[in-house]
Scaffold this motif. Sequence first.
Motif, PDB file in Angstrom:
ATOM      1  N   ALA A 285       0.833  -1.219   0.000  1.00 19.60           N
ATOM      2  CA  ALA A 285       0.000   0.000   0.000  1.00 19.60           C
ATOM      3  C   ALA A 285       0.861   1.259   0.000  1.00 19.60           C
ATOM      4  O   ALA A 285       0.505   2.266   0.590  1.00 19.60           O
ATOM      5  CB  ALA A 285      -0.970   0.010   1.166  1.00 19.60           C
ATOM      6  N   SER A 287       3.085   3.537  -2.868  1.00 15.66           N
ATOM      7  CA  SER A 287       3.676   3.685  -4.205  1.00 15.66           C
ATOM      8  C   SER A 287       5.120   4.163  -4.111  1.00 15.66           C
ATOM      9  O   SER A 287       5.939   3.838  -4.963  1.00 15.66           O
ATOM     10  CB  SER A 287       2.850   4.577  -5.127  1.00 15.66           C
ATOM     11  OG  SER A 287       2.177   5.562  -4.449  1.00 15.66           O
ATOM     12  N   THR A 324      -6.146   7.013  -5.753  1.00 14.53           N
ATOM     13  CA  THR A 324      -6.424   7.852  -4.582  1.00 14.53           C
ATOM     14  C   THR A 324      -7.449   8.929  -4.932  1.00 14.53           C
ATOM     15  O   THR A 324      -8.378   9.194  -4.158  1.00 14.53           O
ATOM     16  CB  THR A 324      -5.112   8.490  -4.084  1.00 14.53           C
ATOM     17  OG1 THR A 324      -4.185   7.440  -3.823  1.00 14.53           O
ATOM     18  CG2 THR A 324      -5.315   9.310  -2.837  1.00 14.53           C
ATOM     19  N   GLY A 364       3.037   9.018  -1.100  1.00 15.73           N
ATOM     20  CA  GLY A 364       2.882   7.636  -1.567  1.00 15.73           C
ATOM     21  C   GLY A 364       3.123   6.611  -0.480  1.00 15.73           C
ATOM     22  O   GLY A 364       3.934   5.704  -0.640  1.00 15.73           O
ATOM     23  N   ILE A 365       2.457   6.770   0.626  1.00 20.47           N
ATOM     24  CA  ILE A 365       2.624   5.837   1.746  1.00 20.47           C
ATOM     25  C   ILE A 365       1.242   5.356   2.203  1.00 20.47           C
ATOM     26  O   ILE A 365       0.235   5.985   1.860  1.00 20.47           O
ATOM     27  CB  ILE A 365       3.366   6.503   2.933  1.00 20.47           C
ATOM     28  CG1 ILE A 365       2.687   7.815   3.317  1.00 20.47           C
ATOM     29  CG2 ILE A 365       4.828   6.743   2.595  1.00 20.47           C
ATOM     30  CD1 ILE A 365       3.291   8.473   4.551  1.00 20.47           C
ATOM     31  N   ALA A 368      -2.169   7.525   3.277  1.00 21.31           N
ATOM     32  CA  ALA A 368      -1.993   8.957   3.038  1.00 21.31           C
ATOM     33  C   ALA A 368      -3.274   9.561   2.456  1.00 21.31           C
ATOM     34  O   ALA A 368      -3.635  10.698   2.768  1.00 21.31           O
ATOM     35  CB  ALA A 368      -0.826   9.195   2.097  1.00 21.31           C
ATOM     36  N   GLY A 369      -3.954   8.789   1.636  1.00 15.19           N
ATOM     37  CA  GLY A 369      -5.196   9.268   1.025  1.00 15.19           C
ATOM     38  C   GLY A 369      -6.236   9.589   2.088  1.00 15.19           C
ATOM     39  O   GLY A 369      -7.010  10.540   1.952  1.00 15.19           O
ATOM     40  N   ASP A 398      -7.010   0.802   0.326  1.00 15.47           N
ATOM     41  CA  ASP A 398      -5.697   1.423   0.135  1.00 15.47           C
ATOM     42  C   ASP A 398      -4.815   0.530  -0.732  1.00 15.47           C
ATOM     43  O   ASP A 398      -4.114   0.986  -1.642  1.00 15.47           O
ATOM     44  CB  ASP A 398      -5.051   1.669   1.501  1.00 15.47           C
ATOM     45  CG  ASP A 398      -3.847   2.586   1.423  1.00 15.47           C
ATOM     46  OD1 ASP A 398      -3.599   3.146   0.335  1.00 15.47           O
ATOM     47  OD2 ASP A 398      -3.146   2.739   2.436  1.00 15.47           O
ATOM     48  N   ARG A 401      -6.126   0.730  -4.317  1.00 20.29           N
ATOM     49  CA  ARG A 401      -5.922   2.015  -4.993  1.00 20.29           C
ATOM     50  C   ARG A 401      -4.429   2.273  -5.225  1.00 20.29           C
ATOM     51  O   ARG A 401      -4.050   2.921  -6.204  1.00 20.29           O
ATOM     52  CB  ARG A 401      -6.585   3.169  -4.246  1.00 20.29           C
ATOM     53  CG  ARG A 401      -6.008   3.524  -2.897  1.00 20.29           C
ATOM     54  CD  ARG A 401      -6.755   4.700  -2.272  1.00 20.29           C
ATOM     55  NE  ARG A 401      -6.136   5.113  -1.032  1.00 20.29           N
ATOM     56  CZ  ARG A 401      -6.649   4.929   0.180  1.00 20.29           C
ATOM     57  NH1 ARG A 401      -7.804   4.319   0.309  1.00 20.29           N
ATOM     58  NH2 ARG A 401      -6.019   5.348   1.256  1.00 20.29           N
ATOM     59  N   ASN A 405      -2.592   3.311  -8.605  1.00 15.76           N
ATOM     60  CA  ASN A 405      -1.676   4.458  -8.698  1.00 15.76           C
ATOM     61  C   ASN A 405      -0.420   4.064  -9.479  1.00 15.76           C
ATOM     62  O   ASN A 405       0.025   4.778 -10.378  1.00 15.76           O
ATOM     63  CB  ASN A 405      -1.261   4.928  -7.299  1.00 15.76           C
ATOM     64  CG  ASN A 405      -2.404   5.578  -6.535  1.00 15.76           C
ATOM     65  OD1 ASN A 405      -3.425   5.919  -7.123  1.00 15.76           O
ATOM     66  ND2 ASN A 405      -2.246   5.741  -5.234  1.00 15.76           N
TER      67      ASN A 405
HETATM   68  N1  ASP Z   1      -1.236   4.405  -0.239  1.00 12.30           N
HETATM   69  C1  ASP Z   1      -1.360   5.197  -1.422  1.00 12.30           C
HETATM   70  C2  ASP Z   1      -0.061   5.189  -2.198  1.00 12.30           C
HETATM   71  O1  ASP Z   1       0.977   4.972  -1.637  1.00 12.30           O
HETATM   72  C3  ASP Z   1      -1.758   6.599  -1.108  1.00 12.30           C
HETATM   73  C4  ASP Z   1      -3.142   6.573  -0.504  1.00 12.30           C
HETATM   74  O2  ASP Z   1      -3.268   6.372   0.700  1.00 12.30           O
HETATM   75  O3  ASP Z   1      -4.116   6.709  -1.251  1.00 12.30           O
HETATM   76  O4  ASP Z   1      -0.071   5.349  -3.380  1.00 12.30           O
END
Ligand code: ASP
Length: 427
Positions: A285, A287, A324, A364-365, A368-369, A398, A401, A405
């Motif tokens: 989860a 990116s 996201t 991208g963690i 975060a969304g 998450d 998504r 991403n």
């Molecule tokens: N976890 C997603 C990412 O790293 C970001 C999010 O929480 O949407 O791309």
Amino acid sequence: MKLKLHYQILIAMIIGAGVGLPLNILADQGDIDVSIPRTLAMYGKGVGDVFLRLLSMIVAPLIVTSLITGVTSTGNAKGLGKLGGRTMIYYMSTSMIAIITGMLVFNLISPGQGANLALLEQGAENLSATPHLVEHTLGQTMWNQLFTLIPGNPFHSLVDPGNRSILGVIFFSILFGVFINASGDDTRKSLTIFFHGAYEVMMKMTMFIIRFAPIGVLGFMLYASAGKGIEVFRALGWYVLTVALALSVHAFITLPLILLFLAKRSPTQYFKAMSPALLTAFSTASSNGTLPLTLTCVEERAGINNRISSFVLPLGATINMDGTALYEAVAVLFIAQVTGHELAFGQQVIVAITALLASIGAAGIPHAGTVMMVVVLSAVGLPISAVGLILAVDRVLDMYRTSINVWSDSTACAVMDRMMGKPTVTP
Ligand code: ASP
């Protein structure tokens, strides 16, 4: 061995529901006093709110450092050139298509229909940013939004307790990054290093706060299940289904069509080439965390020029998040529906635009969304406390998504590779 965070969250959910639901049912049947589940719900909310406040705390610095790092990673203004411009246009367009897909699927399914979780609105009054927007025409609404995009004072916006002027922070940060790029070598280098370091610290801090998610989820689960009963779960199930379906449309129809027609590549082969990165994105989860693998897959397995991937992918991992963006839009529409807020067309447009901005500003963690939901919710005056409800099912969404991403970043590489006139070996 320490239990992985998503299992902890799952367990918290089960405990919360396992305690809250029976109490709610017993109170409904008159076997116990209603004050028992209500009190429990109240305490649950108290605990959950602390967690939400921690998330709120990091929104502004996370956005500032993430955006400035994203923009400065593009190098000096001249280096950006054609590739930069095209990549940005591509990123904005696919994210917007994702948002529109999400909104269409949402309207088709209406996951929150019939569910009345208005209880979640408590405490929302003082957070409502611009409730008066409801009566405004679309033009006025857009004008208002555009106006708030420019912060009267960026420092004031940064310390705004309700995160109401966060759009201004986004705008200022992008400009700041652009002008760091336009500065002389020394300034550019030192500020780039500074913001990069600050971004790393903020990501670490976010990951630390996210470790408390199980406690927050437990609190909100008690609040929702003891206070509202089974209705919550029915609505949440439909919500997960809606987001998953919309994400699938984007991943398996929209992006493959783009690959086929713009990149002239076989979507299935490209998908196979990218599968290690996509699976890693799904399980982590993150990116950002997946980036090294995404780079390897794109270059080694899909034969994309390093000149393209080394620019398109790091930028994409920071600012291009189709999954996201889609999720932000659907989640906000869902929250509006279950809390009994009818969003006028103008407000839906604002949701779309702020969802795009929120996805750009999201790091991208993991989760975060969800942190960025605050931005979209406050833009249309919805209660940010409602994030607590969807937090329970956030991890699984998450994971999905994040894969989308990364899939979108990879697709961008293929498109740019073709557009920049150096077609390489297929897939
Ligand atoms: N976890 C997603 C990412 O790293 C970001 C999010 O929480 O949407 O791309």
